[in-house]
Design a protein around this motif. Structure first.
Motif, PDB file in Angstrom:
ATOM      1  N   CYS A 111       0.811  -1.233   0.000  1.00 29.11           N
ATOM      2  CA  CYS A 111       0.000   0.000   0.000  1.00 29.11           C
ATOM      3  C   CYS A 111       0.837   1.272   0.000  1.00 29.11           C
ATOM      4  CB  CYS A 111      -0.917   0.031   1.221  1.00 29.11           C
ATOM      5  SG  CYS A 111      -2.216  -1.174   1.105  1.00 29.11           S
ATOM      6  N   VAL A 112       2.032   1.226   0.574  1.00 25.39           N
ATOM      7  CA  VAL A 112       2.845   2.458   0.653  1.00 25.39           C
ATOM      8  C   VAL A 112       2.995   3.047  -0.744  1.00 25.39           C
ATOM      9  CG1 VAL A 112       4.962   3.456   1.564  1.00 25.39           C
ATOM     10  CG2 VAL A 112       4.311   1.137   2.250  1.00 25.39           C
ATOM     11  N   LYS A 113       3.334   2.192  -1.700  1.00 22.63           N
ATOM     12  CA  LYS A 113       3.569   2.704  -3.045  1.00 22.63           C
ATOM     13  C   LYS A 113       2.335   2.602  -3.935  1.00 22.63           C
ATOM     14  CE  LYS A 113       6.887   2.411  -6.809  1.00 22.63           C
ATOM     15  NZ  LYS A 113       8.242   1.985  -7.142  1.00 22.63           N
ATOM     16  N   TYR A 114       1.556   1.523  -3.743  1.00 20.86           N
ATOM     17  CA  TYR A 114       0.522   1.240  -4.739  1.00 20.86           C
ATOM     18  C   TYR A 114      -0.920   1.407  -4.280  1.00 20.86           C
ATOM     19  CZ  TYR A 114       4.349  -0.510  -7.564  1.00 20.86           C
ATOM     20  OH  TYR A 114       5.497  -0.592  -8.303  1.00 20.86           O
ATOM     21  N   GLY A 115      -1.138   1.605  -2.989  1.00 26.44           N
ATOM     22  CA  GLY A 115      -2.511   1.823  -2.543  1.00 26.44           C
ATOM     23  C   GLY A 115      -3.272   0.524  -2.302  1.00 26.44           C
ATOM     24  N   GLU A 123       7.711  -2.685   6.318  1.00 25.86           N
ATOM     25  CA  GLU A 123       7.087  -3.457   7.392  1.00 25.86           C
ATOM     26  C   GLU A 123       7.890  -3.301   8.666  1.00 25.86           C
ATOM     27  OE1 GLU A 123       4.157  -5.632   7.059  1.00 25.86           O
ATOM     28  OE2 GLU A 123       4.048  -4.116   5.491  1.00 25.86           O
ATOM     29  N   PHE A 124       7.166  -3.161   9.773  1.00 25.74           N
ATOM     30  CA  PHE A 124       7.811  -3.018  11.080  1.00 25.74           C
ATOM     31  C   PHE A 124       7.540  -4.285  11.902  1.00 25.74           C
ATOM     32  CE2 PHE A 124       6.087  -2.331  15.351  1.00 25.74           C
ATOM     33  CZ  PHE A 124       7.266  -2.127  16.049  1.00 25.74           C
ATOM     34  N   ILE A 125       8.555  -4.704  12.671  1.00 25.52           N
ATOM     35  CA  ILE A 125       8.367  -5.889  13.532  1.00 25.52           C
ATOM     36  C   ILE A 125       9.043  -5.611  14.857  1.00 25.52           C
ATOM     37  CG2 ILE A 125       8.761  -8.390  13.738  1.00 25.52           C
ATOM     38  CD1 ILE A 125       9.800  -7.410  10.572  1.00 25.52           C
ATOM     39  N   ASP A 182      -6.485  -4.054  13.983  1.00 25.66           N
ATOM     40  CA  ASP A 182      -5.923  -3.686  12.676  1.00 25.66           C
ATOM     41  C   ASP A 182      -6.117  -2.193  12.458  1.00 25.66           C
ATOM     42  OD1 ASP A 182      -6.116  -3.450   9.691  1.00 25.66           O
ATOM     43  OD2 ASP A 182      -8.215  -3.930   9.979  1.00 25.66           O
ATOM     44  N   THR A 183      -5.720  -1.447  13.483  1.00 24.63           N
ATOM     45  CA  THR A 183      -5.999  -0.024  13.440  1.00 24.63           C
ATOM     46  C   THR A 183      -5.017   0.723  12.535  1.00 24.63           C
ATOM     47  OG1 THR A 183      -6.388   1.863  14.854  1.00 24.63           O
ATOM     48  CG2 THR A 183      -4.575   0.471  15.475  1.00 24.63           C
ATOM     49  N   VAL A 184      -5.431   1.893  12.071  1.00 20.72           N
ATOM     50  CA  VAL A 184      -4.536   2.669  11.212  1.00 20.72           C
ATOM     51  C   VAL A 184      -4.517   4.105  11.715  1.00 20.72           C
ATOM     52  CG1 VAL A 184      -6.381   3.077   9.504  1.00 20.72           C
ATOM     53  CG2 VAL A 184      -4.017   3.305   8.807  1.00 20.72           C
ATOM     54  N   ILE A 185      -3.314   4.674  11.738  1.00 21.99           N
ATOM     55  CA  ILE A 185      -3.150   6.059  12.211  1.00 21.99           C
ATOM     56  C   ILE A 185      -2.260   6.801  11.216  1.00 21.99           C
ATOM     57  CG2 ILE A 185      -3.439   5.649  14.711  1.00 21.99           C
ATOM     58  CD1 ILE A 185      -0.375   5.366  14.761  1.00 21.99           C
ATOM     59  N   GLY A 236      -1.167  -5.294  32.517  1.00 22.58           N
ATOM     60  CA  GLY A 236      -0.402  -6.542  32.647  1.00 22.58           C
ATOM     61  C   GLY A 236      -0.783  -7.539  31.571  1.00 22.58           C
ATOM     62  N   VAL A 237      -1.104  -7.040  30.375  1.00 27.88           N
ATOM     63  CA  VAL A 237      -1.461  -7.923  29.252  1.00 27.88           C
ATOM     64  C   VAL A 237      -0.371  -7.811  28.184  1.00 27.88           C
ATOM     65  CG1 VAL A 237      -3.111  -8.289  27.352  1.00 27.88           C
ATOM     66  CG2 VAL A 237      -3.946  -7.765  29.647  1.00 27.88           C
ATOM     67  N   LYS A 238       0.168  -8.958  27.781  1.00 32.25           N
ATOM     68  CA  LYS A 238       1.216  -8.933  26.764  1.00 32.25           C
ATOM     69  C   LYS A 238       0.629  -8.464  25.422  1.00 32.25           C
ATOM     70  CE  LYS A 238       4.584 -11.958  24.642  1.00 32.25           C
ATOM     71  NZ  LYS A 238       5.387 -13.143  24.829  1.00 32.25           N
ATOM     72  N   ILE A 239       1.340  -7.556  24.747  1.00 32.32           N
ATOM     73  CA  ILE A 239       0.869  -7.077  23.438  1.00 32.32           C
ATOM     74  C   ILE A 239       2.024  -7.165  22.449  1.00 32.32           C
ATOM     75  CG2 ILE A 239       0.002  -5.081  22.160  1.00 32.32           C
ATOM     76  CD1 ILE A 239      -1.472  -4.156  24.621  1.00 32.32           C
ATOM     77  N   LEU A 240       1.804  -7.872  21.358  1.00 33.96           N
ATOM     78  CA  LEU A 240       2.820  -7.956  20.300  1.00 33.96           C
ATOM     79  C   LEU A 240       2.344  -7.167  19.087  1.00 33.96           C
ATOM     80  CD1 LEU A 240       3.891 -11.728  20.319  1.00 33.96           C
ATOM     81  CD2 LEU A 240       4.915  -9.803  21.506  1.00 33.96           C
ATOM     82  N   SER A 241       3.285  -6.468  18.445  1.00 34.71           N
ATOM     83  CA  SER A 241       2.890  -5.635  17.298  1.00 34.71           C
ATOM     84  C   SER A 241       3.840  -5.806  16.124  1.00 34.71           C
ATOM     85  CB  SER A 241       2.918  -4.158  17.676  1.00 34.71           C
ATOM     86  OG  SER A 241       2.184  -3.934  18.826  1.00 34.71           O
ATOM     87  N   TYR A 242       3.269  -5.706  14.964  1.00 35.27           N
ATOM     88  CA  TYR A 242       4.036  -5.637  13.722  1.00 35.27           C
ATOM     89  C   TYR A 242       3.090  -5.005  12.702  1.00 35.27           C
ATOM     90  CZ  TYR A 242       1.197  -9.674  12.584  1.00 35.27           C
ATOM     91  OH  TYR A 242       0.121 -10.498  12.380  1.00 35.27           O
ATOM     92  N   GLY A 243       3.582  -4.726  11.531  1.00 32.74           N
ATOM     93  CA  GLY A 243       2.617  -4.224  10.555  1.00 32.74           C
ATOM     94  C   GLY A 243       3.207  -3.320   9.512  1.00 32.74           C
ATOM     95  N   HIS A 244       2.266  -2.660   8.833  1.00 31.59           N
ATOM     96  CA  HIS A 244       2.616  -1.902   7.643  1.00 31.59           C
ATOM     97  C   HIS A 244       2.999  -0.474   8.063  1.00 31.59           C
ATOM     98  CE1 HIS A 244       0.659  -5.432   6.161  1.00 31.59           C
ATOM     99  NE2 HIS A 244      -0.570  -5.007   6.384  1.00 31.59           N
ATOM    100  N   ALA A 245       4.247  -0.308   8.515  1.00 31.96           N
ATOM    101  CA  ALA A 245       4.670   0.980   9.090  1.00 31.96           C
ATOM    102  C   ALA A 245       4.587   2.100   8.061  1.00 31.96           C
ATOM    103  CB  ALA A 245       6.082   0.871   9.622  1.00 31.96           C
ATOM    104  N   GLY A 246       4.783   1.782   6.803  1.00 34.84           N
ATOM    105  CA  GLY A 246       4.797   2.812   5.767  1.00 34.84           C
ATOM    106  C   GLY A 246       3.456   3.480   5.573  1.00 34.84           C
ATOM    107  N   ASP A 247       2.356   2.786   5.906  1.00 35.09           N
ATOM    108  CA  ASP A 247       1.048   3.421   5.730  1.00 35.09           C
ATOM    109  C   ASP A 247       0.293   3.576   7.054  1.00 35.09           C
ATOM    110  OD1 ASP A 247      -0.208   0.968   6.281  1.00 35.09           O
ATOM    111  OD2 ASP A 247      -0.242   0.403   4.180  1.00 35.09           O
ATOM    112  N   GLY A 248       0.963   3.324   8.169  1.00 40.05           N
ATOM    113  CA  GLY A 248       0.355   3.568   9.486  1.00 40.05           C
ATOM    114  C   GLY A 248      -0.593   2.476   9.964  1.00 40.05           C
TER     115      GLY A 248
END
Ligand SMILES: Cc1cc2nc3c(=O)[nH]c(=O)nc-3n(C[C@H](O)[C@H](O)[C@H](O)COP(=O)(O)OP(=O)(O)OC[C@H]3O[C@@H](n4cnc5c(N)ncnc54)[C@H](O)[C@@H]3O)c2cc1C
Length: 473
Positions: free
Chosen positions: A166-170, A263-265, A354-357, A377-389
């Motif tokens: 999506c960063v480049k192509y939508g 992509e961010f991990i 799958d939020t976007v900001i 006290g809840v474990k949260i793991l994140s990764y995702g499409h950093a280029g498009d938020g």
């Protein structure tokens, strides 16, 4: 999550007479009521999503059959749910009111690859794994790339799917030029067509895209193609800290370099993947990682962009820059990326957000997500499409008792969604609302907007038979 009853719309059950009519329309072999089939079509891929049995599963092969089925269902007030491949992550294809489930799996023909106009015409049951080689063999490219390539064009259109490019192509919407759709009256409409642009009245086609099967059945699609880029390179970049990774993303984009994907991990995701796969990732001591894909036509330009990205990242605490330029080495990296969801969520008590900001708000947003994790006290793991938020955030039960988990989870989810809205974000960046995000959806829009959406729904589907109980009640 399921409405307890439906006070406004009284639905009918599928009767023997309805089954006989369906048999006449489709042939008995495409009208399925055996328990095993009903169970197989009662859920999608949403982690711990709901299961609800349809009363009958039907598999049309032609648009005219879809039209006859919808007309019948509308006359008899039978709820209808559409299903592509059931890879959705918001329970969109779950038939929560039972009724009729239309699976588009047999409408899977690629009708035309129009090389002169750079377009393809296909039935909606076509899956991406089948479309891609057909297109790429002709030197063309369909850039919309949701992570799950067994998903169908119909499901992609109904959710306005996204993915890594999506960063480049939508998003998918950016590639849809025409749709054939069927509305509950049984009317078949041709929306849009083989023109690159239009300014003729309301664009009904764009209302259907992203409507999650609540306005019409999509049966055929005309998509835009582009020239297949000649070259791809992938950079795998470990960082000493998360802030450095996110600062690099904004600087890359500010420097007018537009990678295909960024992509961010976070570290824990890499460690979890290593535990699951037994495969050790390079630089596994890093705090955060970026995987960046670039594409282009000209090798020196591509490598100079790669060098610019490398120096930006090294100035922002990158520990190393690993470059993959062969097809095999790149595939290995992207296979690992594609398996994150399976590795960290499957068979666990976990949720998917799958939020976007706005992309520049990611560092501050992620700091808030970390503090929500600590607060509850809840474990949260994140990764995702950093280029498009668009960040995928997974609260995971891990060491909590079931009781604690179910007690804390709603507040955790609520705070994360509210935080993203406070940054000007949206509840869903690509998976849609379905059933699982209905509660949070209300926080994104004011009453007037939701009222307008409901009125639009009633214009298309006055008897509320199409995918009832999805997006809003
Ligand atoms: C491992 C994994 C990775 C994923 N990665 C991504 C990603 O990167 N980006 C992304 O966007 N999604 C991703 N997804 C989610 C999912 O693949 C997409 O939402 C996809 O678009 C769903 O397609 P489907 O054919 O499986 O649709 P389904 O799940 O069958 O249906 C989805 C919705 O579309 C409606 N629908 C289906 N067909 C039609 C039709 N013909 N007419 C009208 N309505 C219809 C259904 O009623 C439902 O509301 C991922 C899922 C998994 C499991």
């Amino acid at each position: 999550m399921k409405p307890k009853d439906n006070e406004t719309f009284a639905y009918s059950k599928v009767t023997e007479e309805t089954l006989r009519t369906l048999n006449n329309i489709l042939g008995k072999e495409n009208v399925l009521i055996d328990k095993e089939t009903l169970e197989r079509y009662s859920y999608d891929e949403t982690p711990h999503g709901i299961h609800e049995l349809p009363e009958v599963v039907v598999k049309p092969q032609k648009t005219e059959q879809v039209a006859e089925i919808l007309k019948l269902a509308d006359q008899k007030r039978i709820p209808v749910t559409f299903r592509g491949q059931g890879t959705g992550l918001s329970c969109g294809a779950v038939p929560i009111f039972g009724g009729l489930l239309i699976s588009f799996e047999r409408m899977n023909k690629i009708i035309e690859i129009d090389e002169n106009n750079l377009m393809a015409v296909a039935e909606v049951g076509v899956i991406l794994t089948d479309l891609r080689p057909e297109v790429e063999d002709r030197g063309l490219f369909y850039p919309a790339d949701p992570g799950e390539r067994t998903s169908s064009l119909g499901g992609n259109i109904a959710t306005n799917a996204g993915g890594m490019n999506c960063v480049k192509y939508g998003k998918v919407r950016d590639y849809v030029l025409g749709l054939e759709v069927v509305i509950p009256s049984g009317k078949i409409l041709q929306l849009g067509g083989k023109t690159v642009k239009r300014s003729s009245g309301y664009e009904l086609m764009h209302l259907i895209i992203g409507s999650e099967g609540t306005l019409a059945a999509v049966t055929k699609v005309i998509i835009r193609l582009i020239k297949l880029p000649k070259l791809f390179i992938t950079l795998y970049i470990p960082f000493r800290d998360m802030v450095g990774a996110f600062k690099s993303v904004s600087e890359i984009l500010r420097n007018r370099i537009t990678p295909t994907a960024i992509e961010f991990i976070e570290r824990e995701v890499i460690l979890e993947t290593e535990r699951k796969t037994g495969r050790r990732m390079p630089n596994h001591d890093a705090e955060a990682y970026l995987i960046i894909r670039l594409d282009g036509e000209d090798e020196p330009i591509l490598f100079s962009e790669g060098e610019k990205i490398s120096s930006i990242c090294l100035e922002n605490n990158a520990l190393d820059i690993l470059v993959a330029d062969t097809k095999e080495s790149q595939s290995k990296i992207w296979e690992i990326r594609s398996a994150f969801y399976e590795n960290i969520v499957k068979n666990k008590d976990a949720e998917i957000i799958d939020t976007v900001i706005p992309p520049s708000s990611i560092p501050e947003f992620m700091t808030k997500v970390k503090s929500i994790s600590t607060k509850y006290g809840v474990k949260i793991l994140s990764y995702g499409h950093a280029g498009d938020g668009n960040i995928h955030i997974h609260p995971i039960r891990e060491s909590l008792s079931k009781e604690e988990w179910y007690q804390k989870l709603p507040s955790v989810m609520d705070e994360i969604y509210k935080t993203s809205i406070s940054f000007g974000g949206a509840i869903s960046g690509e998976h849609g609302i379905g059933v699982s995000k209905k509660t949070y959806f209300q926080t994104e829009f004011d009453i007037e907007q939701i009222k307008l959406m409901k009125q639009i729904k009633m214009v298309f589907d006055p008897n509320n038979i199409l995918n009832p109980g999805k997006i809003f009640d």
